[in-house]
Scaffold this active site. Structure first.
Site, short mmCIF file in Angstrom:
data_model
loop_
_atom_site.label_atom_id
_atom_site.label_comp_id
_atom_site.label_asym_id
_atom_site.label_seq_id
_atom_site.Cartn_x
_atom_site.Cartn_y
_atom_site.Cartn_z
N LEU A 33 42.12 -22.62 113.85
CA LEU A 33 43.06 -23.13 114.78
C LEU A 33 42.30 -22.78 116.20
O LEU A 33 41.63 -22.02 116.47
CB LEU A 33 44.29 -22.16 114.76
N HIS A 34 42.94 -23.89 117.20
CA HIS A 34 42.47 -23.72 118.54
C HIS A 34 43.64 -24.07 119.46
O HIS A 34 44.63 -24.20 118.96
CB HIS A 34 41.38 -24.56 118.93
N HIS A 37 45.87 -27.07 118.41
CA HIS A 37 47.13 -26.78 117.36
C HIS A 37 48.06 -25.87 118.02
O HIS A 37 49.30 -26.19 117.77
CB HIS A 37 46.39 -25.78 116.28
N GLN A 61 39.21 -34.69 101.50
CA GLN A 61 39.02 -35.42 102.78
C GLN A 61 37.38 -35.39 103.22
O GLN A 61 37.28 -35.82 104.31
CB GLN A 61 39.76 -35.17 103.83
N VAL A 179 44.49 -31.95 124.01
CA VAL A 179 44.20 -30.75 124.86
C VAL A 179 42.93 -30.66 124.87
O VAL A 179 41.84 -30.72 123.80
CB VAL A 179 44.64 -29.38 123.87
O1 PAF Z 1 43.93 -33.08 111.05
C1 PAF Z 1 43.74 -32.24 110.04
O2 PAF Z 1 43.49 -31.02 110.30
C2 PAF Z 1 43.99 -32.61 108.67
O3 PAF Z 1 43.19 -33.75 108.60
C3 PAF Z 1 45.32 -32.43 107.86
C4 PAF Z 1 46.17 -33.53 108.85
C5 PAF Z 1 45.76 -31.22 108.22
C6 PAF Z 1 45.16 -32.96 106.42
O4 PAF Z 1 44.20 -32.04 105.84
#
Ligand code: PAF
Length: 283
Positions: A33-34, A37, A61, A179
């Site tokens: 996180l940064h 977020h 993904q 941001v």
């Molecule tokens: O943007 C992200 O961090 C990811 O693609 C998400 C939306 C949490 C899905 O894994």
């Protein structure tokens, strides 16, 4: 801040929030996180939602195993940022809770055609199937809610909106402004992998966007300026394009109006994305 990992508890928590007449503000993340977020947490909080954030590094993904292995995992730091950012409930599902068949794919995949096949979808085959499938599952477990996504991943936001529309999820998608750090670099979990020198090169992305934002020119002239700016800074360019902000279809040279400029490229092997508003003038 409550921390949950079981799907059953997470579903019940969201149901209880709604029973109390409150709105669940869901912020899906992959951790690391940064401030980008934190801005999403704050936006949800400011709207009065009960903020539920998820941390799940979704292997589906990633088209490259090395990229998945190198993805930063900073759970203690993430918990502190989430708590400080006003998250009410942090969900940390285990891999087998989300993908019990992994590494085999679950038989069901959510695939957003068209939108999900361009740009990041073309460069990283299967990426948006992985994103759409996991986000669909997060939405299905959480139930009716507002969900917050950053505009930094502009194509992801468009793909999620399309999926919500097509499947009729009871979710209001809220896109939040990018941001940027003090030097203009858009916050991204991947920035931590750049050296000081790499970071200097990476600034070409925001610079290219700032340059085109200042001019009125044709789509192809705006594309050319962004591409040259990135190449001059040593960025291995994946794309630099001007698109319709809803469909992400590349703009033609006879179009005039407000569009979105998208840039992506590799710096020190790290894939970076950025985007911004641009005006084009037909020729
Ligand atoms: O943007 C992200 O961090 C990811 O693609 C998400 C939306 C949490 C899905 O894994």
């Amino acid at each position: 801040m409550l921390t949950l990992s079981e799907v059953k508890e997470w579903r019940s928590y969201a149901n209880e929030v709604r029973e109390k007449g409150r709105i669940v503000g869901l912020v899906p993340t992959m951790g690391a996180l940064h401030e980008g977020h934190v801005a999403l947490f704050r936006e949800a909080k400011d709207r009065g939602d009960v903020v539920v954030a998820t941390i799940f590094v979704n292997p589906r993904q990633f088209d490259d195993v090395g990229d998945l292995e190198r993805y930063p995992r900073t759970l203690e730091h993430d918990r502190a940022l989430a708590r400080g950012g006003g998250v009410d409930c942090l969900i940390e599902p285990a891999l087998d809770a989300m993908w019990p068949d992994y590494p085999a794919l679950t038989p069901t995949t959510v695939s957003v055609g068209g939108l999900g096949e361009r740009f990041e979808g073309a460069g990283r085959p299967g990426h948006f199937d992985g994103v759409a499938s996991v986000v669909a599952k997060l939405f299905a477990i959480t139930g009716p809610s507002r969900a917050y996504f950053g505009e930094k991943d502009f194509q992801q936001l468009a793909v999620v909106r399309q999926m919500v529309h097509d499947i009729a999820f009871d979710v209001e998608v809220v896109g939040c402004a990018i941001v940027r750090d003090h030097d203009g670099l858009a916050f991204s979990s991947r920035n931590a992998r750049l050296s000081t020198n790499g970071r200097r090169h990476a600034l070409a992305l925001s610079k290219a966007l700032a340059l085109v934002a200042q001019r009125d020119d044709s789509a192809s002239a705006q594309r050319a300026l962004m591409t040259t700016t990135l190449l001059d800074a040593g960025v291995d360019v994946a794309y630099a394009d001007v698109v319709n902000p809803e469909t992400l279809v590349p703009s033609r040279d006879d179009e005039t109006g407000e569009r979105r400029a998208l840039v992506a490229g590799l710096v020190e092997g790290v894939r970076l994305l950025d985007n911004g508003p641009v005006r084009i003038v037909g020729k």
